[in-house]
Design an enzyme around this catalytic site. Sequence first.
Site, mmCIF file in Angstrom:
data_model
loop_
_atom_site.group_PDB
_atom_site.id
_atom_site.type_symbol
_atom_site.label_atom_id
_atom_site.label_comp_id
_atom_site.label_asym_id
_atom_site.label_seq_id
_atom_site.Cartn_x
_atom_site.Cartn_y
_atom_site.Cartn_z
ATOM 1 N N GLU B 361 0.882 -1.176 0.000
ATOM 2 C CA GLU B 361 0.000 0.000 0.000
ATOM 3 C C GLU B 361 0.919 1.226 0.000
ATOM 4 O OE1 GLU B 361 -2.267 0.372 3.560
ATOM 5 O OE2 GLU B 361 -3.478 2.047 2.840
ATOM 6 N N HIS B 386 -4.788 -4.100 -1.190
ATOM 7 C CA HIS B 386 -4.163 -3.002 -1.936
ATOM 8 C C HIS B 386 -3.321 -3.472 -3.137
ATOM 9 C CE1 HIS B 386 -5.658 -0.051 0.860
ATOM 10 N NE2 HIS B 386 -5.199 -0.776 1.858
#
Lengths: 482, 482
Positions: B361, B386
């Site tokens: 992320e 993510h």
Amino acid sequence: MEPSAELCVVFLAVLLASVILPMYSVDETNFLTARSALIKSENCARLGSNVKLDTNEKMVSSFLLMEKQKVINAARLNRSIYMPAASFFLSKRWMQNTPVFKIISKMPKGAALHIHELALTSLDWLISNLTYRDNAYMCKAKHGYLKFAVFSTLSRNPDCAWKSVKQERTASGNAALFNERLKKNLSLLATDPLKTFETPSDAQRRLEIYQDQVENLIRRPTVLTDYLTQAIKEFQADNVLYMEVRARLTGMIDEHGEPVSPEGVLEMYENVGYEIVNKFRNFSGLRIIHTSPRYSTPAEVLREVQLAMKLRGDYSDILVGFDLDGFENPGQSLSYYLDALLFPTRSKQDLSLPYFFHASENLWFGTDADENIVDAVMLNVSRIGHAYSLPKYAKTMDIIKDKMIGIEVNPISNQVMGLVQDLRNHAIIPVLTVDTPILISSDYPAAWEALPLSHDLYVSFMALSSKNSGLRYLKEMITHSI
Amino acid sequence: MEPSAELCVVFLAVLLASVILPMYSVDETNFLTARSALIKSENCARLGSNVKLDTNEKMVSSFLLMEKQKVINAARLNRSIYMPAASFFLSKRWMQNTPVFKIISKMPKGAALHIHELALTSLDWLISNLTYRDNAYMCKAKHGYLKFAVFSTLSRNPDCAWKSVKQERTASGNAALFNERLKKNLSLLATDPLKTFETPSDAQRRLEIYQDQVENLIRRPTVLTDYLTQAIKEFQADNVLYMEVRARLTGMIDEHGEPVSPEGVLEMYENVGYEIVNKFRNFSGLRIIHTSPRYSTPAEVLREVQLAMKLRGDYSDILVGFDLDGFENPGQSLSYYLDALLFPTRSKQDLSLPYFFHASENLWFGTDADENIVDAVMLNVSRIGHAYSLPKYAKTMDIIKDKMIGIEVNPISNQVMGLVQDLRNHAIIPVLTVDTPILISSDYPAAWEALPLSHDLYVSFMALSSKNSGLRYLKEMITHSI
């Protein structure tokens, strides 16, 4: 450290062996071996993986990697802004003080293959030389910025309140301050980008205004030779060896308002190139890609294509091909001009016309503008400018890979034009993990006061490539341009 | 229009035929046929291409496409800001008035699979309900924001100048204004993102503060049941059918400061889930992914892994697996905890522990933080949170594709946390052209006043997919979550 090219094959073999085992290994040593093989096979697929370095180059590469990682680690651990990926308006001064930038600026850089005629020389030279000429004039145009031009007499140009730059400078009483004002008025860098350019369109409009500001100063036969000579000197000082300039050969008029033939313009480019090549050993030439605007009618583009074919026949050593310039939104798409662009292959003449299209210099997905990437490939393009939407077109990417079509990436231009804020989000990054000739160029470097290639190469090294990509990345990137 | 699923095979056949011909065809009709085949084969590779629609759905899809293209065309032709891709802080109100949003908000949305316990219910409910409780307290913390808590007595908490929210509200003389101030103080949306969050780290720190603000209010046994009941009601009102919540089951204390057992916490989640499933036909359940912070020691993570294994044995119908939470910079990487994370497969017990790791992320390339994507895959992850760096890892991408590992994309979270400004640059877009189960979730929706899934699904439809992707895209995206 970067894995050496020879070891890539070994890593892949280890990886293949390791996937035969269950990925979810119970033994930590096995896990780490398999993990290391996977990471190394990722590295091996990346730009630069096949490049070999000699002993000296390996030393330079280690130093570059150490310095690169120092900057990355500092930003990561302090969770602070990563300057090499931040707005060029903020990062320019900062990067110039880094050891990596200093090395890159001294490196031989191959070719600048995507640059436009109106932003080749530094604004400093433009002001200190061009605007000092007796027949240089200025006025405040409707768009609110200054416009420059050379005229023999003023009578032919009643559209703007033209004044002699020389007289205005003298009247100002402070030439240095006056010149500084002119530069600030021209430069995109001198403004506050976060406030001034709220959307990509704001930045595009500003670049269009910049072109309007300088066009009648630069695209003049009495100026062009000096301008090009200076451009080559500046590119050479940045260790660029070769240039391909996108230029409009038609529509040029002299300072009396008389038209100049495209052949005449081309010969001026040719003469400057010859002279410089003979003078300097480290410069191998300058060539032209003739461009036509995206707001022309199809009939006009057909005429330009036909002209380019004819010129290509007569001046094949200087004219390399054809492109359309101007932004793809709201400009017309390649498919809009299909009939004109197919003309060369349909014609019975034995004249080919290489294409160097801008394609998808925008953020759209599924529109004519990003589908330009498909049309460019279908039209047998030689190299593609920008290709910002390329990772959205997987099948087209396969064709580009097969045909080894070069991609001209202009990272700082893309950022200044608002396509991407943090360069670590640059759309082309996934393409760097695929075996495709990607090269770095600078588009309109003078408009935002960038060096011919150094700043763009620096940000590409620091923000588009892996923390573990060293000199081999730079070397392959540069080799692709040659 | 979207090509129908049946025709994809035909398009590919035409494409294959056309590449046998020279790409650079002299005949305009041939050119257009080949071009159309290439474009359609691109469309066929994209998310949604294999989905079949019935007659009613086709009508809805046509309407969605018409409305989507209206917004795209307006922005293109006027070169104006494209609101669906702009900052959520600016676009939220705007999008809510669009016909596309209204349809999406009414659609059944499958599952929310990447959401965190501390931002499930709307701030409105949190203020109008939780802060009205007799034992709710507030204080201004060192970080400058208000902090909330429930206590039986204040004596145990001398770290902050705690005051009764009830008394403060009464003393303010204007409950509505007082509540508005509390909401503004909690919400990330209420601030000016361009000024407040200059870098991704600024936004990350703000979210960490948000968690600190509400943690002692929400993670309390006297509150949790009501909070979860309300959360499910709000998710259900947004037509979400199932939820998987990342939650910390350890470290919870009651309002007297006494520890609550992880089993006790898990049973609270279980009871609320059962009750709601029995009450509402359109909700199929709530499950938990136990998380442990990325700043723990390896020994602590080992204990949490062992606990998760034990709980997974005893509560397999509510506990689905394990994750590490907190930002990957400066938090520790998966490889740092390798010994602990390999424990389940090394142990002789017949207990598996599915992993649902956050991985990459962030914007880095070649660091431990983005290489988490490699470790997640090596650790046999069930789904990845993510995966922002995924397109930089081509080989890992191949493994993810082969194993059909789901990717949980949280577009608005990524934008608010500063990973990407214009959502048309979202890193995951190229992965949408590959056959991989991508699903949309919302991470911490309440923290920035987003609905459980509607806003994220809207921006994914308008900014991550092609202009020509209609209901089939949405349907496949939602199907992936089930």
